[in-house]
Design an enzyme around this catalytic site. Structure first.
Site, mmCIF file in Angstrom:
data_model
loop_
_atom_site.group_PDB
_atom_site.id
_atom_site.type_symbol
_atom_site.label_atom_id
_atom_site.label_comp_id
_atom_site.label_asym_id
_atom_site.label_seq_id
_atom_site.Cartn_x
_atom_site.Cartn_y
_atom_site.Cartn_z
ATOM 1 N N GLU A 19 7.708 3.738 -3.355
ATOM 2 C CA GLU A 19 6.996 4.904 -3.036
ATOM 3 C C GLU A 19 7.859 6.102 -2.970
ATOM 4 O O GLU A 19 7.525 7.179 -3.255
ATOM 5 C CB GLU A 19 6.688 4.575 -1.557
ATOM 6 C CG GLU A 19 5.613 5.536 -0.974
ATOM 7 C CD GLU A 19 4.882 5.068 0.257
ATOM 8 O OE1 GLU A 19 4.644 3.962 0.589
ATOM 9 O OE2 GLU A 19 5.291 5.958 1.191
ATOM 10 N N ARG A 41 -1.238 6.419 -2.328
ATOM 11 C CA ARG A 41 -0.111 6.824 -2.613
ATOM 12 C C ARG A 41 0.236 7.609 -3.852
ATOM 13 O O ARG A 41 1.327 7.603 -4.516
ATOM 14 C CB ARG A 41 1.207 6.050 -2.285
ATOM 15 C CG ARG A 41 1.018 5.179 -0.985
ATOM 16 C CD ARG A 41 1.412 6.162 0.398
ATOM 17 N NE ARG A 41 1.397 5.274 1.255
ATOM 18 C CZ ARG A 41 0.505 5.090 2.282
ATOM 19 N NH1 ARG A 41 -0.818 5.659 1.980
ATOM 20 N NH2 ARG A 41 0.465 4.156 3.235
ATOM 21 N N SER A 101 8.711 3.929 4.452
ATOM 22 C CA SER A 101 8.398 2.792 3.390
ATOM 23 C C SER A 101 9.143 2.909 2.105
ATOM 24 O O SER A 101 8.956 3.921 1.619
ATOM 25 C CB SER A 101 7.026 2.457 3.176
ATOM 26 O OG SER A 101 6.278 2.345 4.415
HETATM 27 P P1 NAP Z 1 1.828 -3.632 9.164
HETATM 28 O O1 NAP Z 1 0.550 -3.700 10.415
HETATM 29 O O2 NAP Z 1 2.982 -4.382 9.115
HETATM 30 O O3 NAP Z 1 0.782 -4.217 7.948
HETATM 31 C C1 NAP Z 1 1.554 -4.058 6.628
HETATM 32 C C2 NAP Z 1 0.578 -3.370 5.526
HETATM 33 O O4 NAP Z 1 -0.704 -4.188 5.410
HETATM 34 C C3 NAP Z 1 0.456 -2.073 5.864
HETATM 35 O O5 NAP Z 1 1.252 -1.349 5.181
HETATM 36 C C4 NAP Z 1 -1.147 -1.762 5.661
HETATM 37 O O6 NAP Z 1 -1.335 -1.094 4.299
HETATM 38 C C5 NAP Z 1 -1.621 -3.058 5.457
HETATM 39 N N1 NAP Z 1 -2.568 -3.225 6.586
HETATM 40 C C6 NAP Z 1 -2.630 -3.678 7.679
HETATM 41 N N2 NAP Z 1 -3.588 -3.593 8.621
HETATM 42 C C7 NAP Z 1 -4.613 -3.448 7.481
HETATM 43 C C8 NAP Z 1 -6.047 -3.110 7.750
HETATM 44 N N3 NAP Z 1 -6.813 -3.333 8.856
HETATM 45 N N4 NAP Z 1 -6.842 -2.668 6.625
HETATM 46 C C9 NAP Z 1 -6.103 -2.513 5.459
HETATM 47 N N5 NAP Z 1 -4.792 -2.672 5.438
HETATM 48 C C10 NAP Z 1 -4.184 -3.077 6.205
HETATM 49 O O7 NAP Z 1 1.909 -2.313 8.795
HETATM 50 P P2 NAP Z 1 3.191 -1.123 9.140
HETATM 51 O O8 NAP Z 1 4.252 -1.290 8.007
HETATM 52 O O9 NAP Z 1 3.599 -1.217 10.574
HETATM 53 O O10 NAP Z 1 2.302 0.071 8.920
HETATM 54 C C11 NAP Z 1 1.276 0.804 9.697
HETATM 55 C C12 NAP Z 1 0.757 1.799 9.011
HETATM 56 O O11 NAP Z 1 1.557 2.967 8.758
HETATM 57 C C13 NAP Z 1 0.257 1.488 7.418
HETATM 58 O O12 NAP Z 1 -1.199 2.065 7.213
HETATM 59 C C14 NAP Z 1 1.551 1.830 6.754
HETATM 60 O O13 NAP Z 1 1.105 2.455 5.462
HETATM 61 C C15 NAP Z 1 1.888 3.338 7.643
HETATM 62 N N6 NAP Z 1 3.329 3.587 7.219
HETATM 63 C C16 NAP Z 1 3.827 4.299 6.359
HETATM 64 C C17 NAP Z 1 5.009 4.496 5.987
HETATM 65 C C18 NAP Z 1 5.497 5.272 4.777
HETATM 66 O O14 NAP Z 1 6.581 5.584 4.884
HETATM 67 N N7 NAP Z 1 4.380 5.846 4.038
HETATM 68 C C19 NAP Z 1 5.803 4.052 6.992
HETATM 69 C C20 NAP Z 1 5.507 3.331 7.955
HETATM 70 C C21 NAP Z 1 4.171 2.982 8.375
HETATM 71 P P3 NAP Z 1 -1.473 0.470 4.127
HETATM 72 O O15 NAP Z 1 -0.102 0.870 3.959
HETATM 73 O O16 NAP Z 1 -2.255 0.540 2.909
HETATM 74 O O17 NAP Z 1 -1.900 0.972 5.276
#
Ligand code: NAP
Length: 337
Positions: free
Chosen positions: A325, A160, A229
């Site tokens: 972020e 990020r 996020s």
């Molecule tokens: P989640 O499944 O609740 O998991 C929480 C965090 O753990 C995620 O943010 C992700 O980090 C990390 N994670 C989960 N599985 C992983 C794996 N196999 N390997 C490495 N890291 C892992 O996550 P969530 O909030 O529903 O989000 C799912 C994905 O969508 C994530 O990649 C998240 O970054 C992305 N997302 C981004 C935004 C945004 O506004 N930037 C909003 C919603 C979701 P990472 O964030 O590093 O991937």
């Protein structure tokens, strides 16, 4: 070049808070950018679709928007090369690629914002980051008044983060990005939710799943204003990780190289008892604790105050300082939480 004076920004930020900019410049050509560069005074802020920005005061700085449009797709023997202008919508680009059978962007479906904003925070989701598919970024420098092609390795991409948020912050504007996508690519299915798909799932199937998961967890800013996020996932030392693990054996964690571990900010916020917490007209989302939502406040300051509270409570419980972020913008430019 177009210039509008005293422009309200409520409809131009996904938190839907009030702020007024004294001047909003929009440019769809290099000539227009040169004209703006001659007139420009600090402070100013480059705004895309406003999906990662929180205006924290009633007054905002001068705003510049890139209005460049267009998508060019070149097929080489092994790759697709896509030159995409900054004002294109990221999600529309993902849909277009999937429809045309071009793989590689499907995990990044439904991320709000413009293509020009994607490299700035190195957008990422479900195991794919913008930097994985970037070849170069075209960036106009306000000082030299020239367009520069910045190769991927010079973009300083990190989790990020990028050079556009660091050394180049406030110095120029992204006009287009060039992506490189191999014709044969392996689906990335390691994240929970995608891991139930078959190992040869098509980009269309993966995109549909990503959309389904995101819609089930994330509030739509059109109905409940938010910026996705709010905080980054913290990356901590092995020592702190082991200390915490002894107390919270179920804590989710993801190794980052040999000496660091990524923790889930949403989990930390939830464990701190703040999922669904409200402060006046703003709150931590009831389904996804990483998202701060605006139930009806006009003031970005209210959201900032809630974010500060979250940061303080999580620090008290885990000794981890969550970093936002979302970018916070006051009258004099970017401010920290
Ligand atoms: P989640 O499944 O609740 O998991 C929480 C965090 O753990 C995620 O943010 C992700 O980090 C990390 N994670 C989960 N599985 C992983 C794996 N196999 N390997 C490495 N890291 C892992 O996550 P969530 O909030 O529903 O989000 C799912 C994905 O969508 C994530 O990649 C998240 O970054 C992305 N997302 C981004 C935004 C945004 O506004 N930037 C909003 C919603 C979701 P990472 O964030 O590093 O991937």
């Amino acid at each position: 070049m177009s210039l509008s004076i005293d422009v309200p920004l409520k409809s131009r930020n996904s938190f839907s808070v009030n702020a007024i900019t004294p001047a909003l410049y929009s440019a769809d050509s290099i000539d227009a950018l040169i004209e703006i560069a001659h007139k420009l005074e600090q402070p100013f802020y480059i705004l895309g679709e406003g999906s990662n920005t929180l205006f924290v005061e009633g007054a905002a700085p001068v705003i510049i928007q890139a209005a460049f449009k267009g998508v060019e797709i070149i097929k080489t023997q092994d790759h697709y090369q896509l030159k995409v202008a900054a004002a294109e919508s990221w999600h529309d680009l993902v849909c277009r690629c999937v429809e045309q059978g071009i793989a590689g962007l499907e995990n990044l479906a439904l991320i709000p914002g413009s293509v020009g904003a994607a490299p700035v925070q190195n957008i990422g989701a479900y195991g794919v980051e913008f930097s994985d598919i970037c070849q170069s970024v075209s960036w106009f420098c306000f000082e030299t008044k020239k367009l520069k092609k910045i190769k991927k390795l010079e973009c300083g991409f990190e989790y990020r983060n990028s050079i556009f948020k660091a050394e180049l912050k406030g110095k120029g504007i992204i006009t287009s990005v060039t992506l490189i996508l191999p014709k044969i690519s392996k689906p990335k299915l390691q994240y929970a939710g995608l891991d139930i798909l078959s190992s040869n799932a098509t980009p269309k199937e993966i995109m549909a799943k990503v959309i389904e998961i995101r819609r089930s967890k994330l509030p739509d800013p059109k109905f409940l204003p938010n910026a996705g996020s709010f905080f980054k996932n913290p990356v901590v030392s092995l020592d702190l990780y082991h200390e915490l693990l002894a107390v919270y054996p179920k804590m989710p964690s993801y190794p980052q190289g040999k000496n660091k571990v990524k923790l889930a900010a949403g989990w930390l916020i939830e464990q701190a008892g703040l999922k669904g917490f409200r402060l006046g007209c703003v709150g931590v989302h009831e389904m996804q604790a990483l998202v701060i939502v605006n139930y009806g406040s006009e003031k970005g300051e209210d959201i900032r105050n809630l974010a500060l509270h979250v940061q303080k409570v999580v620090f008290h419980k885990f000794s981890i300082k969550l970093e936002p972020e979302v970018r916070m913008i006051g009258k004099s430019g970017e401010v920290s939480l």
